[in-house]
Design an enzyme around this catalytic site. Structure first.
Site, mmCIF file in Angstrom:
data_model
loop_
_atom_site.group_PDB
_atom_site.id
_atom_site.type_symbol
_atom_site.label_atom_id
_atom_site.label_comp_id
_atom_site.label_asym_id
_atom_site.label_seq_id
_atom_site.Cartn_x
_atom_site.Cartn_y
_atom_site.Cartn_z
ATOM 1 N N PRO A 210 0.826 -1.213 0.000
ATOM 2 C CA PRO A 210 0.000 0.000 0.000
ATOM 3 C C PRO A 210 0.859 1.263 0.000
ATOM 4 O O PRO A 210 2.043 1.206 0.358
ATOM 5 C CB PRO A 210 -0.787 -0.111 1.314
ATOM 6 C CG PRO A 210 -0.023 -1.041 2.174
ATOM 7 C CD PRO A 210 0.802 -1.915 1.298
ATOM 8 N N ARG A 238 -0.019 1.786 -6.311
ATOM 9 C CA ARG A 238 -0.384 3.209 -6.254
ATOM 10 C C ARG A 238 0.777 4.015 -6.826
ATOM 11 O O ARG A 238 1.950 3.709 -6.559
ATOM 12 C CB ARG A 238 -0.657 3.672 -4.814
ATOM 13 C CG ARG A 238 -2.003 3.239 -4.252
ATOM 14 C CD ARG A 238 -3.198 3.912 -4.940
ATOM 15 N NE ARG A 238 -4.461 3.479 -4.372
ATOM 16 C CZ ARG A 238 -5.219 2.487 -4.832
ATOM 17 N NH1 ARG A 238 -4.835 1.799 -5.897
ATOM 18 N NH2 ARG A 238 -6.365 2.187 -4.256
ATOM 19 N N GLU A 267 -2.260 10.675 -11.347
ATOM 20 C CA GLU A 267 -3.320 10.105 -12.194
ATOM 21 C C GLU A 267 -4.684 10.752 -11.991
ATOM 22 O O GLU A 267 -5.526 10.710 -12.893
ATOM 23 C CB GLU A 267 -3.429 8.594 -11.988
ATOM 24 C CG GLU A 267 -3.995 8.172 -10.632
ATOM 25 C CD GLU A 267 -4.176 6.656 -10.503
ATOM 26 O OE1 GLU A 267 -3.227 5.920 -10.822
ATOM 27 O OE2 GLU A 267 -5.260 6.236 -10.082
ATOM 28 N N HIS A 299 -5.220 2.481 -14.751
ATOM 29 C CA HIS A 299 -5.796 1.937 -13.505
ATOM 30 C C HIS A 299 -6.948 0.974 -13.814
ATOM 31 O O HIS A 299 -8.080 1.158 -13.371
ATOM 32 C CB HIS A 299 -6.276 3.080 -12.598
ATOM 33 C CG HIS A 299 -6.241 2.707 -11.141
ATOM 34 N ND1 HIS A 299 -5.799 3.551 -10.161
ATOM 35 C CD2 HIS A 299 -6.591 1.558 -10.502
ATOM 36 C CE1 HIS A 299 -5.890 2.951 -8.984
ATOM 37 N NE2 HIS A 299 -6.360 1.733 -9.171
#
Ligand code: NAI
Length: 344
Positions: A210, A238, A267, A299
């Site tokens: 994460p 991410r 993004e 994504h």
């Protein structure tokens, strides 16, 4: 609170409407969907709603959480696993419940990471265009055999573990780094090691941890310098895990031989919308996209029928469960605690 929960859903796409509205639990909520992302400008739309349903690039910082709280919102239902965009401490202070979908088809994201590896390596995206154009020249399409290569998996939670299981089928040597090793993966032949060894030894590095304060810019000038020349880097986790400017320099110096991204630091300004008839103003992104050995997807790792259905089901259960204070049984058996990051 037992009346029908009033939900404001942000960043809504046609496929969200489809997956939510076709689920049997949909009849138990009253949902208003907004195409727009949640931001300081749009937070005022939440007046009169009990729950805000948000996605990966919606903004949920302290200022916005306070606006939502003042508007009467009691629950933030994330329809994703990651929650790096939510100020959890502030939500906790305000007594706002925060729920998420801890795991929805982790195989979907792992398979996408594998697709990036395979496409970058064997260049099927280029071969497709060449053959359609009547060009059967093989020069420039040379790949390498995956068998026996060393693959470093950073973060072996749901998705990283699913990737390890896939890679064992290719006969790869698998190195893992995670503060909480998973013995089931060691039993499959994967080896846990420290991050320094993983970076310096792997032919391919795939990120599945994460984004938080510790992992922000995990891939930077120094970590890139410690890697093998020509290494392949894959990020489906991410964007903030990677210092994009450092990666551009590493591509220019040939340190990085391949880069596969499903996520990008900035993004939120670009992804999930059609900009094909606009001039993209993000020069860093444009430089990144210009390299022949960079493959970027917008994504879409999660984007399978199975994952969308699971996201809809768990999010609906969270919204209805919160409203009934967890009286509703959770279909897949996950305890409310694992879905609620902040309990009311
Ligand atoms: P998870 O919570 O099951 O696993 C994360 C793992 O990372 C845990 O085992 C944890 O111990 C480990 N970890 C934490 N900090 C670390 C560090 N600094 N270095 C190495 N490992 C660390 O999460 P899951 O479901 O596997 O998802 C991973 C990430 O994938 C999410 O955080 C999310 O950002 C991203 N994701 C991307 C999607 C896409 O569509 N591209 C869809 C779903 C998730």
């Amino acid at each position: 609170m037992q009346s029908t929960p009033r939900i404001a859903m942000f960043s809504t796409q046609a496929y969200d409407k489809q997956s939510f509205s076709s689920h049997p639990l949909y009849s138990q909520i009253s949902l208003s969907s907004f195409d727009t992302p949640l931001s300081a400008k749009t937070a005022s739309l939440c007046q009169g709603f009990d729950t805000v349903c948000a996605f990966v690039n919606d903004k949920l910082d302290a200022e916005i959480l306070r606006t939502l709280h003042d508007a009467g919102v009691k629950h933030i239902a994330m329809r994703c696993a990651g929650y790096n965009n939510v100020d959890i401490d502030c939500a906790s202070e305000l007594g706002l419940a925060v729920s998420r979908v801890p795991a929805y088809s982790p195989e979907a994201v792992a398979e996408h990471a594998l697709a990036l590896i395979m496409t970058l390596n064997r260049k099927t995206h280029k071969a497709y265009n060449r053959v359609r154009d009547g060009n059967f020249d093989l020069n420039g399409l040379l790949g390498f055999t995956l068998h026996d290569k060393t693959i470093g998996v950073v973060g072996t939670g749901h998705i990283g573990a699913a990737l390890v299981r896939l890679l064992t089928g290719f006969g790869c040597n698998i190195l893992c780094y995670d503060p909480y090793p998973n013995e089931a993966l060691t039993a499959l032949g994967a080896q846990y090691t420290d991050l320094t060894t993983l970076f310096s030894t792997s032919h391919i590095i795939s990120l599945h941890c994460p984004l938080n304060e510790q992992s922000h810019h995990l891939i930077n000038e120094n970590s890139l310098a410690s890697m093998r020349d020509g290494v392949m880097l894959i990020n489906t986790s991410r964007g903030g895990l990677i210092d994009t400017r450092a990666v551009i320099n590493a591509l220019k110096s040939h340190k990085l031989g391949y880069l596969g991204l499903d996520v990008y630091e900035m993004e939120s300004e670009l992804f999930f919308r059609d900009h094909s008839s606009e001039i993209i103003q993000d020069d860093v992104f444009e430089r990144l996209a210009s390299f022949h050995n960079v493959l970027i997807t917008g994504h879409q790792g999660f984007f399978t029928i199975e994952a969308l259905n699971q996201i809809a089901e768990v999010t609906l259960e969270n919204m209805i469960g919160y409203n009934n204070q967890f009286a509703t049984p959770f279909a897949n058996g996950a305890a409310p605690k694992s879905r609620f990051l902040v309990l009311p």
